[in-house]
Design a protein around this motif. Structure first.
Motif, PDB file in Angstrom:
ATOM      1  N   LEU A   1       0.844  -1.188   0.000  1.00  0.00           N
ATOM      2  CA  LEU A   1       0.000   0.000   0.000  1.00  0.00           C
ATOM      3  C   LEU A   1       0.878   1.237   0.000  1.00  0.00           C
ATOM      4  O   LEU A   1       1.746   1.402   0.866  1.00  0.00           O
ATOM      5  CB  LEU A   1      -0.916  -0.002   1.229  1.00  0.00           C
ATOM      6  CG  LEU A   1      -1.827   1.217   1.399  1.00  0.00           C
ATOM      7  CD1 LEU A   1      -2.796   1.346   0.230  1.00  0.00           C
ATOM      8  CD2 LEU A   1      -2.590   1.127   2.715  1.00  0.00           C
ATOM      9  N   GLY A   2       0.648   2.107  -0.966  1.00  0.00           N
ATOM     10  CA  GLY A   2       1.374   3.360  -1.034  1.00  0.00           C
ATOM     11  C   GLY A   2       0.521   4.491  -0.491  1.00  0.00           C
ATOM     12  O   GLY A   2       0.032   4.444   0.634  1.00  0.00           O
ATOM     13  N   GLU A   3       0.268   5.481  -1.335  1.00  0.00           N
ATOM     14  CA  GLU A   3      -0.483   6.654  -0.885  1.00  0.00           C
ATOM     15  C   GLU A   3      -1.974   6.364  -0.802  1.00  0.00           C
ATOM     16  O   GLU A   3      -2.533   5.655  -1.634  1.00  0.00           O
ATOM     17  CB  GLU A   3      -0.243   7.823  -1.842  1.00  0.00           C
ATOM     18  CG  GLU A   3      -0.848   9.134  -1.364  1.00  0.00           C
ATOM     19  CD  GLU A   3      -0.520  10.297  -2.275  1.00  0.00           C
ATOM     20  OE1 GLU A   3      -0.566  11.447  -1.810  1.00  0.00           O
ATOM     21  OE2 GLU A   3      -0.225  10.057  -3.460  1.00  0.00           O
ATOM     22  N   ARG A   4      -2.597   6.901   0.232  1.00  0.00           N
ATOM     23  CA  ARG A   4      -4.052   6.891   0.347  1.00  0.00           C
ATOM     24  C   ARG A   4      -4.535   8.326   0.224  1.00  0.00           C
ATOM     25  O   ARG A   4      -4.000   9.227   0.870  1.00  0.00           O
ATOM     26  CB  ARG A   4      -4.494   6.289   1.677  1.00  0.00           C
ATOM     27  CG  ARG A   4      -4.176   4.801   1.801  1.00  0.00           C
ATOM     28  CD  ARG A   4      -4.643   4.254   3.136  1.00  0.00           C
ATOM     29  NE  ARG A   4      -6.086   4.394   3.282  1.00  0.00           N
ATOM     30  CZ  ARG A   4      -6.689   5.076   4.280  1.00  0.00           C
ATOM     31  NH1 ARG A   4      -5.969   5.683   5.204  1.00  0.00           N
ATOM     32  NH2 ARG A   4      -8.000   5.147   4.343  1.00  0.00           N
ATOM     33  N   GLN A   5      -5.532   8.526  -0.632  1.00  0.00           N
ATOM     34  CA  GLN A   5      -6.044   9.870  -0.890  1.00  0.00           C
ATOM     35  C   GLN A   5      -7.541   9.926  -0.605  1.00  0.00           C
ATOM     36  O   GLN A   5      -8.221   8.904  -0.560  1.00  0.00           O
ATOM     37  CB  GLN A   5      -5.793  10.270  -2.347  1.00  0.00           C
ATOM     38  CG  GLN A   5      -4.328  10.426  -2.710  1.00  0.00           C
ATOM     39  CD  GLN A   5      -4.177  10.899  -4.142  1.00  0.00           C
ATOM     40  OE1 GLN A   5      -4.821  10.396  -5.066  1.00  0.00           O
ATOM     41  NE2 GLN A   5      -3.328  11.884  -4.352  1.00  0.00           N
ATOM     42  N   ARG A   6      -8.022  11.135  -0.430  1.00  0.00           N
ATOM     43  CA  ARG A   6      -9.460  11.366  -0.302  1.00  0.00           C
ATOM     44  C   ARG A   6      -9.871  12.393  -1.349  1.00  0.00           C
ATOM     45  O   ARG A   6      -9.239  13.448  -1.484  1.00  0.00           O
ATOM     46  CB  ARG A   6      -9.811  11.855   1.097  1.00  0.00           C
ATOM     47  CG  ARG A   6     -11.319  12.127   1.302  1.00  0.00           C
ATOM     48  CD  ARG A   6     -11.648  12.151   2.793  1.00  0.00           C
ATOM     49  NE  ARG A   6     -11.529  10.801   3.353  1.00  0.00           N
ATOM     50  CZ  ARG A   6     -11.381  10.556   4.663  1.00  0.00           C
ATOM     51  NH1 ARG A   6     -11.307  11.545   5.530  1.00  0.00           N
ATOM     52  NH2 ARG A   6     -11.292   9.301   5.081  1.00  0.00           N
TER      53      ARG A   6
END
Length: 291
Positions: A132-137
């Motif tokens: 898992l890399g970046e998590r965005q909203r």
């Protein structure tokens, strides 16, 4: 029960005009959720198939039993492969279709549930690791509220005289965000300047201290990106002020939906955008898919 999908239901092309002719109605049906597909394909049409790298893009669509498009895919290496929302079954068929083509995938990004399902299916099909890399909203503007108190100064649209500054700040943004640059900073600045796509916040003495960009309007939506303040100038309210002002200008020009992405690892920016009226739409995740 919906008809079962198969790998053969996925259709691929490297021709952006063909892709858009087949997927336009689908992409325009949810311009908020499909914002990246809309803006990236627009840039490919403007700048050609090498707009994002040395390899041509791979574009795809899932055709359902009734003949309608149910999902879309784009891959502009070296960036992650991206799809619109997929069911678990559709994700499995996509993995099968990509493996049948021998198409390499080193990263995948989509709404969180789709990204998680693809990463797991890709691991099963290839034995590759998935991290898992970046998590965005994704946020959409509801009712714009100016931050209070506003810092001293004013907003203005960047001009050709600001080109060197924009190139430098774009480079800083890309480096700090750990992104691949889509072309060099000069190309990015020239394109944004061509339509007034960057707003600066400057202090009363005329010194620029922050910038906020906005993408071209497509299907009634535009996305605020990037927002950047040099590290030594942060914490003074400049980013909130310039984001509010570029948002207000876009609304005045008739943009129907204003969107932006934030890094979920940055609680400061997430809180800031909610204070000025942006509300969550969906969470995104990007996975690195190693050998």
């Amino acid at each position: 029960m919906s008809p079962r999908t198969h790998a053969s239901d996925w259709h691929f092309t490297t021709d952006v005009d063909e892709f858009l002719a087949e997927t336009r109605d689908f992409l325009h049906s949810r311009p908020d959720l499909h914002t990246v597909h809309l803006t990236v394909t627009d840039q490919l049409r403007r700048s050609g198939p090498r707009a994002y790298g040395d390899r041509p893009p791979l574009l795809g669509r899932l055709v359902r039993a009734d003949g309608r498009v149910g999902a879309a895919l784009l891959h502009t290496p070296p960036y992650a492969l991206r799809t619109t929302r997929l069911t678990a079954e559709e994700t499995e068929t996509l993995v099968d279709a990509l493996l049948d083509r021998g198409h390499p995938v080193t990263g995948f990004a989509s709404e969180q549930a789709t990204a998680e399902a693809f990463a797991a299916a890709w691991q099963r099909g290839t034995g590759a690791s998935a991290r898992l890399g970046e998590r965005q909203r994704l946020y959409r503007l509801d009712e714009l509220t100016d931050p209070a108190p506003l810092p001293e100064g004013r907003a203005r649209v960047a001009s050709e005289a600001d080109r060197e500054l924009l190139v430098r700040w774009y480079g800083g943004f890309v480096e700090e965000a750990g992104l691949h640059a889509a072309g060099d900073g000069g190309e990015w600045a020239d394109f944004r300047l061509s339509y007034g796509g960057v707003t600066l916040w400057e202090t009363p003495d005329g010194t620029p201290v922050s910038m906020a960009g906005v993408t071209p309007t497509i299907a009634g939506q535009a996305r605020i990106a990037p927002v950047y303040t040099p590290r030594e100038l942060r914490g003074r309210g400049y980013a909130g002020a310039v984001t509010a002002q570029v948002s207000r200008a876009a609304l005045a020009e008739g943009v129907g939906e204003l969107l932006l992405f934030t890094d979920l690892a940055n609680p400061t920016s997430n809180a800031l955008y909610q204070r000025i009226g942006y509300r969550p739409v969906a969470d995104w995740a990007e996975y690195d898919l190693g050998a």
